[in-house]
Design a protein around this motif. Structure first.
Motif, PDB file in Angstrom:
ATOM      1  N   ALA A 186      39.339  39.616  46.153  1.00  0.00           N
ATOM      2  CA  ALA A 186      38.758  38.626  45.236  1.00  0.00           C
ATOM      3  C   ALA A 186      38.231  39.279  43.958  1.00  0.00           C
ATOM      4  N   TRP A 187      37.763  40.514  44.038  1.00  0.00           N
ATOM      5  CA  TRP A 187      37.257  41.190  42.832  1.00  0.00           C
ATOM      6  C   TRP A 187      38.344  41.321  41.767  1.00  0.00           C
ATOM      7  N   PHE A 188      39.617  41.311  42.190  1.00  0.00           N
ATOM      8  CA  PHE A 188      40.735  41.529  41.274  1.00  0.00           C
ATOM      9  C   PHE A 188      41.393  40.230  40.819  1.00  0.00           C
ATOM     10  N   LYS A 189      40.879  39.107  41.252  1.00  0.00           N
ATOM     11  CA  LYS A 189      41.424  37.833  40.790  1.00  0.00           C
ATOM     12  C   LYS A 189      40.889  37.583  39.385  1.00  0.00           C
ATOM     13  N   PRO A 190      41.745  37.113  38.471  1.00  0.00           N
ATOM     14  CA  PRO A 190      41.317  36.984  37.082  1.00  0.00           C
ATOM     15  C   PRO A 190      40.130  36.057  36.871  1.00  0.00           C
ATOM     16  N   PHE A 240      54.063  31.855  42.376  1.00  0.00           N
ATOM     17  CA  PHE A 240      54.840  31.424  41.214  1.00  0.00           C
ATOM     18  C   PHE A 240      55.298  32.638  40.428  1.00  0.00           C
ATOM     19  N   GLY A 241      56.605  32.902  40.468  1.00  0.00           N
ATOM     20  CA  GLY A 241      57.177  33.985  39.683  1.00  0.00           C
ATOM     21  C   GLY A 241      57.634  33.510  38.324  1.00  0.00           C
ATOM     22  N   GLY A 242      57.653  32.211  38.125  1.00  0.00           N
ATOM     23  CA  GLY A 242      58.076  31.618  36.876  1.00  0.00           C
ATOM     24  C   GLY A 242      57.547  30.210  36.792  1.00  0.00           C
ATOM     25  N   PRO A 243      57.910  29.466  35.767  1.00  0.00           N
ATOM     26  CA  PRO A 243      57.352  28.117  35.597  1.00  0.00           C
ATOM     27  C   PRO A 243      57.723  27.154  36.720  1.00  0.00           C
ATOM     28  N   LYS A 283      49.417  43.025  41.463  1.00  0.00           N
ATOM     29  CA  LYS A 283      48.351  43.736  42.172  1.00  0.00           C
ATOM     30  C   LYS A 283      48.795  43.957  43.614  1.00  0.00           C
ATOM     31  N   MET A 284      48.890  45.220  44.016  1.00  0.00           N
ATOM     32  CA  MET A 284      49.336  45.577  45.364  1.00  0.00           C
ATOM     33  C   MET A 284      48.194  46.271  46.091  1.00  0.00           C
ATOM     34  N   PHE A 285      47.877  45.797  47.282  1.00  0.00           N
ATOM     35  CA  PHE A 285      46.805  46.372  48.081  1.00  0.00           C
ATOM     36  C   PHE A 285      47.381  46.879  49.395  1.00  0.00           C
ATOM     37  N   PHE A 286      47.070  48.100  49.732  1.00  0.00           N
ATOM     38  CA  PHE A 286      47.488  48.706  50.991  1.00  0.00           C
ATOM     39  C   PHE A 286      46.225  49.136  51.725  1.00  0.00           C
ATOM     40  N   SER A 341      51.624  36.165  47.373  1.00  0.00           N
ATOM     41  CA  SER A 341      50.373  35.480  47.047  1.00  0.00           C
ATOM     42  C   SER A 341      49.381  35.703  48.178  1.00  0.00           C
ATOM     43  N   THR A 342      48.146  35.311  47.951  1.00  0.00           N
ATOM     44  CA  THR A 342      47.151  35.388  49.010  1.00  0.00           C
ATOM     45  C   THR A 342      47.318  34.194  49.938  1.00  0.00           C
TER      46      THR A 342
END
Length: 143
Positions: free
Chosen positions: A68-72, A137-140, A85-88, A130-131
């Motif tokens: 959540a800290w990395f959500k805009p 959404f990769g595009g419109p 954003k990739m989290f491992f 996505s979470t």
């Protein structure tokens, strides 16, 4: 070295307390990244359980809070919206012991041999675009 070859900036912290962890990760989330930066990879290796990560001082942080800290909408840096954003998290996710097995031997018997070295539930990397509960959404028109 591998990530540096792919032009990632690498920062390593070891054996951190909860306050050091929170400070470091929030700095990453609020950092003003250059427009050429299109991806962020965050890696944690340590102990965990049931959606939490265990720090050196015995305190825990929720994985969902870290993400959540990395959500805009939560970060001071709106540029994170356009960044992959990739989290491992290399940590346990529970206390259940894995029943480990190895396949039938060359004798072609119906016997399955159990060993302590071959995990059934370990060594997986499962990734989503996505979470949980959200569309990707990769595009419109979506992905």
């Amino acid at each position: 070295q591998l990530f540096k070859q792919f032009t990632y900036a690498v920062y390593r912290k070891r054996n951190v307390s909860i306050s050091e962890f929170v400070s470091c990760y929030k700095q990453l989330a609020e950092f003003k990244y250059p427009s050429s930066c299109k991806r962020l990879l965050v890696y944690f290796s340590g102990h965990g359980n049931d959606g939490t990560l265990l720090m050196q001082d015995g305190k825990r942080v929720k994985v969902e809070d870290v993400v959540a800290w990395f959500k805009p909408n939560n970060a001071k840096n709106a540029d994170l919206a356009d960044m992959a954003k990739m989290f491992f998290f290399d940590a346990c996710r529970g206390c259940q012991e894995d029943r480990r097995y190895i396949d039938k031997g060359p004798e072609q018997t119906n016997e399955i041999k159990f060993l302590d070295r071959v995990p059934i539930e370990g060594n997986f990397l499962v990734a989503y675009a996505s979470t949980r509960y959200y569309k990707a959404f990769g595009g419109p028109d979506g992905s």
